[in-house]
Scaffold this motif. Structure first.
Motif, PDB file in Angstrom:
ATOM      1  N   THR A  39      -7.009   1.241  -6.222  1.00 42.91           N
ATOM      2  CA  THR A  39      -6.096   0.333  -5.525  1.00 42.91           C
ATOM      3  C   THR A  39      -6.400   0.222  -4.035  1.00 42.91           C
ATOM      4  O   THR A  39      -6.347  -0.876  -3.471  1.00 42.91           O
ATOM      5  CB  THR A  39      -4.648   0.788  -5.730  1.00 42.91           C
ATOM      6  OG1 THR A  39      -4.538   2.178  -5.398  1.00 42.91           O
ATOM      7  CG2 THR A  39      -4.228   0.613  -7.169  1.00 42.91           C
TER       8      THR A  39
ATOM      9  N   LYS B 145      -4.088  -4.251  -9.356  1.00 41.57           N
ATOM     10  CA  LYS B 145      -2.763  -3.650  -9.487  1.00 41.57           C
ATOM     11  C   LYS B 145      -2.104  -4.031 -10.806  1.00 41.57           C
ATOM     12  O   LYS B 145      -1.295  -3.276 -11.346  1.00 41.57           O
ATOM     13  CB  LYS B 145      -1.886  -4.122  -8.317  1.00 41.57           C
ATOM     14  CG  LYS B 145      -0.608  -3.344  -8.122  1.00 41.57           C
ATOM     15  CD  LYS B 145      -0.860  -2.028  -7.428  1.00 41.57           C
ATOM     16  CE  LYS B 145       0.426  -1.410  -6.943  1.00 41.57           C
ATOM     17  NZ  LYS B 145       0.163  -0.234  -6.122  1.00 41.57           N
TER      18      LYS B 145
ATOM     19  N   GLU C 224       0.813  -1.210   0.000  1.00 41.62           N
ATOM     20  CA  GLU C 224       0.000   0.000   0.000  1.00 41.62           C
ATOM     21  C   GLU C 224       0.851   1.268   0.000  1.00 41.62           C
ATOM     22  O   GLU C 224       0.524   2.237  -0.679  1.00 41.62           O
ATOM     23  CB  GLU C 224      -0.920   0.008   1.233  1.00 41.62           C
ATOM     24  CG  GLU C 224      -2.069  -0.966   1.156  1.00 41.62           C
ATOM     25  CD  GLU C 224      -2.977  -0.637  -0.001  1.00 41.62           C
ATOM     26  OE1 GLU C 224      -3.587   0.442  -0.005  1.00 41.62           O
ATOM     27  OE2 GLU C 224      -3.057  -1.454  -0.927  1.00 41.62           O
TER      28      GLU C 224
ATOM     29  N   LEU D  91       2.113   3.266  -3.115  1.00 38.72           N
ATOM     30  CA  LEU D  91       1.263   4.196  -3.846  1.00 38.72           C
ATOM     31  C   LEU D  91       1.616   5.648  -3.564  1.00 38.72           C
ATOM     32  O   LEU D  91       1.465   6.511  -4.438  1.00 38.72           O
ATOM     33  CB  LEU D  91      -0.212   3.970  -3.473  1.00 38.72           C
ATOM     34  CG  LEU D  91      -0.873   2.700  -3.973  1.00 38.72           C
ATOM     35  CD1 LEU D  91      -2.252   2.574  -3.368  1.00 38.72           C
ATOM     36  CD2 LEU D  91      -0.950   2.716  -5.482  1.00 38.72           C
TER      37      LEU D  91
ATOM     38  N   MET E  51      -6.253   6.362  -9.412  1.00 33.15           N
ATOM     39  CA  MET E  51      -5.301   5.344  -8.982  1.00 33.15           C
ATOM     40  C   MET E  51      -5.490   5.000  -7.515  1.00 33.15           C
ATOM     41  O   MET E  51      -5.509   3.820  -7.130  1.00 33.15           O
ATOM     42  CB  MET E  51      -3.871   5.836  -9.236  1.00 33.15           C
ATOM     43  CG  MET E  51      -2.802   4.805  -8.930  1.00 33.15           C
ATOM     44  SD  MET E  51      -1.133   5.404  -9.197  1.00 33.15           S
ATOM     45  CE  MET E  51      -0.969   6.514  -7.807  1.00 33.15           C
ATOM     46  N   MET E  52      -5.647   6.014  -6.666  1.00 26.85           N
ATOM     47  CA  MET E  52      -5.794   5.765  -5.236  1.00 26.85           C
ATOM     48  C   MET E  52      -7.097   5.047  -4.926  1.00 26.85           C
ATOM     49  O   MET E  52      -7.129   4.095  -4.127  1.00 26.85           O
ATOM     50  CB  MET E  52      -5.715   7.084  -4.462  1.00 26.85           C
ATOM     51  CG  MET E  52      -4.355   7.753  -4.497  1.00 26.85           C
ATOM     52  SD  MET E  52      -3.066   6.760  -3.738  1.00 26.85           S
ATOM     53  CE  MET E  52      -3.547   6.836  -2.026  1.00 26.85           C
TER      54      MET E  52
ATOM     55  N   THR F 197       4.448   7.167  -5.700  1.00 27.83           N
ATOM     56  CA  THR F 197       3.961   7.235  -7.079  1.00 27.83           C
ATOM     57  C   THR F 197       2.983   8.387  -7.252  1.00 27.83           C
ATOM     58  O   THR F 197       3.035   9.121  -8.257  1.00 27.83           O
ATOM     59  CB  THR F 197       3.263   5.917  -7.454  1.00 27.83           C
ATOM     60  OG1 THR F 197       4.091   4.815  -7.082  1.00 27.83           O
ATOM     61  CG2 THR F 197       2.975   5.855  -8.936  1.00 27.83           C
TER      62      THR F 197
END
Length: 449
Positions: A145, A195, A115, A118, A141-142, A121
């Motif tokens: 995921t 992912k 986790e 992330l 994205m957050m 990134t």
């Protein structure tokens, strides 16, 4: 452990040449990590850390791609952009977190590093992205995921309560047998499927790729997608999902997704979007190889993760070199590059050939192994395989022909020649793809016992 402590020291070190020091350390660490490719069958244990053949290949890839990220961002961030110290720190921290994820044997820490990767990134996308839409891309994205990972945490807590341990090695060697039904598969593997990503839950990836800087695209394509593949192969191995009778649904979605994303690539006009959608198709084949439960599928999937990480990262670098000179990623605006910079067009051709899985690159070996495992799983998949091979060759040839051939646009700069660092960057992507073909088994040995 020496590599881990050296990376911790480099995080807190201050120097005028810190960028160059971190780059050279990544290159040296990648050569040092080659020794892990010859570990014993049972791997190396050191407290919570564990290295075997699967993690050794991905650790090597992580070090190499991180060094190339710093080299690729040398012009755009260090000379023309701001925050070069913070940028190199974020890239280095991201590599450190990923390396710990690949080496972790404790399930809770495994989830934690999965986790936490992330956050750097997201910082790369928001801090050094190109367009205002990067906020939406980061949110996509957050949400994707994190939402998919919360059931994984619940499953880890429930299984550890039943077995009184968080160590994956204890699950693998114990006689405790889990009844892994549909709910367990969704809970434990859904986070990794997002992912990778699997088709139908892939919408965050093209958005993140398009808005990310070159370093963000390289780490996304080269390493972060491999977190999902590593999690799937580790959990399939440790928790024995062999008795799952509905894995045909996952296989069908992956194969259909490979065909659909190849068709989407044919109609793309944005270079980055085309490369991003091709990643979804390749990772769909990787999932299919893992789900098939054949050894050649597992070995082909690991080899595909390594080769795709280098090939896709190299294609993003080539696309970024065009963007830095023309300020556009549109295929319609990039024609005639063969007349302007013929030496770089050779690298475009080699990477397009590698991306379609043609000789003399290790992508060919990985795709053959995956196709064999899919055919052994069900002979009916041979039709989908043939369509994927044809469409893969089609969109890669379209990418090369449209960018390189045709007439040059009038706004091209006459002084378009690349400098030495650009050629070095592309060669360092290409060199492992060519060299490892002489000993493919050095990368793809996976022992299942």
């Amino acid at each position: 452990m020496g590599i881990i402590f050296s990376m911790i020291l480099l995080v807190f070190m201050g120097s005028k040449h810190l960028w160059e020091m971190r780059f050279w350390c990544m290159m040296v660490f990648s050569f040092v990590s080659l020794k892990y490719l010859s570990v014993d069958i049972w791997g190396i244990y050191f407290y919570y850390l564990y290295i075997d053949m699967v993690s050794a290949v991905l650790i090597l890839l992580s070090f190499w791609i991180t060094g190339l990220m710093l080299l690729a961002s040398y012009y755009s961030v260090k000379f023309n952009g701001g925050g070069k110290t913070l940028f190199s720190l974020v890239v280095f921290l991201l590599c450190f977190i990923i390396i710990l994820f690949f080496m972790m044997d404790n399930l809770l820490l495994f989830y934690l590093f999965f986790e936490v990767s992330l956050l750097p990134t997201l910082m790369l996308i928001l801090g050094w992205g190109y367009q205002p839409e990067r906020l939406q891309a980061g949110m996509y994205m957050m949400l994707y995921t994190v939402f998919a990972s919360l059931p994984l945490l619940l499953g880890i807590l429930l299984i550890s309560e039943m077995n009184y341990s968080y160590m994956m090695s204890m699950f693998k060697y114990s006689s405790f047998i889990f009844d892994m039904n549909l709910l367990w598969l969704l809970v434990m593997l859904f986070a990794f499927l997002v992912k990778l990503p699997m088709y139908s839950i892939h919408l965050w990836l093209p958005k993140a790729h398009v808005e990310a800087p070159i370093a963000g695209s390289m780490i996304l394509a080269g390493v972060l997608l491999k977190l999902g593949g590593y999690g799937i192969i580790r959990f399939l191995y440790v928790f024995s999902f062999e008795n799952v009778c509905f894995d045909g649904l996952v296989m069908l979605i992956c194969m259909w997704g490979g065909v659909m994303t190849a068709m989407i690539c044919v109609g793309q006009s944005d270079i980055k979007s085309l490369i991003a959608y091709s990643s979804v198709g390749h990772m769909g084949m990787v999932i299919g190889g893992f789900i098939s439960k054949f050894t050649c599928g597992w070995e082909g999937g690991i080899l595909m993760m390594f080769s795709h990480g280098l090939c896709s990262s190299g294609l993003f670098c080539l696309g970024n070199l065009v963007y830095e000179k023309l300020n556009t990623r549109s295929l319609f605006m990039c024609g005639g590059m063969l007349n302007v910079n013929s030496s770089m067009s050779l690298f475009w051709f080699l990477f397009c050939v590698s991306n379609m899985g043609a000789p003399p690159f290790i992508n060919l070996v990985s795709e053959i192994m995956l196709f064999i495992s899919l055919y052994m799983y069900s002979w009916g998949l041979i039709v989908i395989i043939l369509i994927m091979v044809f469409m893969g060759g089609l969109y890669n040839l379209i990418l090369y022909v449209v960018v390189q051939n045709g007439s040059s646009m009038s706004f091209y700069n006459a002084m378009f020649g690349g400098n030495s660092s650009e050629y070095l960057l592309v060669l360092l992507h290409l060199f492992p793809l060519l060299m490892f073909i002489f000993n493919v088994g050095y990368l793809s040995k996976v022992f299942m016992f």
